[in-house]
Motif scaffolding. Sequence first.
Motif, short mmCIF file in Angstrom:
data_model
loop_
_atom_site.label_atom_id
_atom_site.label_comp_id
_atom_site.label_asym_id
_atom_site.label_seq_id
_atom_site.Cartn_x
_atom_site.Cartn_y
_atom_site.Cartn_z
N ARG A 106 14.96 23.44 18.59
CA ARG A 106 14.10 22.45 17.95
C ARG A 106 13.23 21.72 18.96
N LYS A 107 13.79 21.41 20.14
CA LYS A 107 13.00 20.72 21.17
C LYS A 107 11.87 21.61 21.67
N VAL A 108 12.22 22.86 21.89
CA VAL A 108 11.20 23.80 22.38
C VAL A 108 10.09 23.93 21.35
N TYR A 109 10.45 24.01 20.07
CA TYR A 109 9.45 24.16 19.03
C TYR A 109 8.52 22.95 18.98
N GLU A 110 9.08 21.76 19.14
CA GLU A 110 8.27 20.55 19.12
C GLU A 110 7.24 20.57 20.24
N ASN A 111 7.67 20.97 21.43
CA ASN A 111 6.75 21.04 22.58
C ASN A 111 5.67 22.10 22.36
N GLU A 112 6.07 23.26 21.83
CA GLU A 112 5.12 24.33 21.59
C GLU A 112 4.12 23.94 20.51
N ALA A 113 4.59 23.24 19.48
CA ALA A 113 3.71 22.81 18.40
C ALA A 113 2.62 21.89 18.92
N LYS A 114 2.97 21.00 19.86
CA LYS A 114 1.99 20.11 20.45
C LYS A 114 0.94 20.90 21.23
N PHE A 150 -0.03 24.07 20.80
CA PHE A 150 -0.93 24.81 19.93
C PHE A 150 -1.84 23.88 19.14
N ALA A 151 -1.40 22.65 18.89
CA ALA A 151 -2.23 21.69 18.17
C ALA A 151 -3.50 21.36 18.95
N GLU A 152 -3.43 21.48 20.28
CA GLU A 152 -4.59 21.18 21.12
C GLU A 152 -5.72 22.17 20.90
N HIS A 153 -5.41 23.31 20.29
CA HIS A 153 -6.43 24.34 20.09
C HIS A 153 -7.04 24.29 18.69
N GLU A 154 -6.69 23.25 17.92
CA GLU A 154 -7.30 23.11 16.61
C GLU A 154 -8.78 22.76 16.77
N LEU A 155 -9.57 23.12 15.77
CA LEU A 155 -11.01 22.84 15.81
C LEU A 155 -11.25 21.33 15.80
N LYS A 156 -11.98 20.85 16.81
CA LYS A 156 -12.26 19.43 16.92
C LYS A 156 -13.76 19.19 16.84
N ILE A 157 -14.14 18.16 16.10
CA ILE A 157 -15.55 17.82 15.98
C ILE A 157 -15.95 16.94 17.16
N ALA A 158 -17.08 17.24 17.77
CA ALA A 158 -17.52 16.49 18.94
C ALA A 158 -17.91 15.06 18.55
N LYS A 159 -17.85 14.17 19.51
CA LYS A 159 -18.23 12.77 19.27
C LYS A 159 -19.72 12.67 19.00
N THR A 160 -20.07 11.68 18.21
CA THR A 160 -21.50 11.48 17.90
C THR A 160 -22.21 10.87 19.10
N SER A 161 -23.52 10.99 19.11
CA SER A 161 -24.32 10.47 20.21
C SER A 161 -24.53 8.96 20.06
N ALA A 162 -25.11 8.35 21.07
CA ALA A 162 -25.38 6.91 21.03
C ALA A 162 -26.32 6.56 19.88
N ARG A 163 -26.04 5.44 19.19
CA ARG A 163 -26.87 4.91 18.10
C ARG A 163 -26.98 5.89 16.93
N PHE A 164 -25.98 6.73 16.78
CA PHE A 164 -25.98 7.66 15.64
C PHE A 164 -25.76 6.88 14.34
N ARG A 165 -26.60 7.12 13.36
CA ARG A 165 -26.53 6.36 12.11
C ARG A 165 -25.83 7.20 11.03
N THR A 166 -24.95 6.54 10.26
CA THR A 166 -24.20 7.23 9.21
C THR A 166 -24.62 6.80 7.82
N GLU A 167 -25.57 5.85 7.71
CA GLU A 167 -25.99 5.39 6.39
C GLU A 167 -26.59 6.56 5.60
N GLY A 168 -26.19 6.61 4.34
CA GLY A 168 -26.78 7.60 3.46
C GLY A 168 -26.12 8.97 3.52
N ILE A 169 -25.12 9.14 4.39
CA ILE A 169 -24.45 10.43 4.49
C ILE A 169 -23.40 10.53 3.39
#
Length: 243
Positions: free
Chosen positions: A214-222, A224-243
């Motif tokens: 169980r311990k090994v699985y917990e470490n391995e799960a963490k 593999f979780a690092e390889h999940e698709l991640k959305i990049a951070k938005t740029s400076a002054r990015f506006r979200t109104e109207g989305i």
Amino acid sequence: MPLQWVSDVLTFVRKTGITVISGLQYVTYNKQAYNNVALFAPVKTGRYLNAALLVREKNDYAPMECELLAIEKYKCKNQKEPVYQAINCNGIQYGIFLCYEFTDIIARSLYKGKVDIIFTPEHNRDTSYFSNIIETTARDLHVFIAQANTSIYGDSRITGPYGRNDRNVMQIKGGDRDDIIVGTIELGKVKKYQQEEKKKFDEKIQQYLKFDKRKVYENEAKMFAEHELKIAKTSARFRTEGI
């Protein structure tokens, strides 16, 4: 390199102990053109430092190279049996490709486990294709690659078997004139890693076999979780109104 420089370069190598690798100007004879690569290597004999010259003809001529030579009424011929050397200098093994030779996947595989560095002097405009070859070869063969291209086309670089953000020790796009660019590689660390990699991996497998599942699985799960698709951070002054 102009043929007139050969004697001066040999003197430089003998005095400094610095190895020089370069393509040479075409040698022509009886309407045949020869493209050669030269190795100027320091040789120590007792107390004295000398220099040796090793020259070989290009194994594979590029199609455009053949066409340009034909326009000038010269022929060139690929070698029936390609020749490549693995050279040892003070415990460092290295090999040489002359420009278009580097595209031969079988030739590249000959150096697997045989060299620490591959040198590739070039006059090459297809930098994108060669860039892919360099980055793949550095990883597949686990070697450093030193590519020297004309400043007209650029992408002279030293690439090592590192991660994506660190693999280029030095890289330059080009410029109006040719210059000397210096990059330092840590060959000792890479060789040590190669020697210890399998041992550490085998030890990790043994640890997994002994540890609580169980311990090994917990470490391995963490991990593999690092390889999940991640959305990049938005740029400076990015506006979200109207989305």
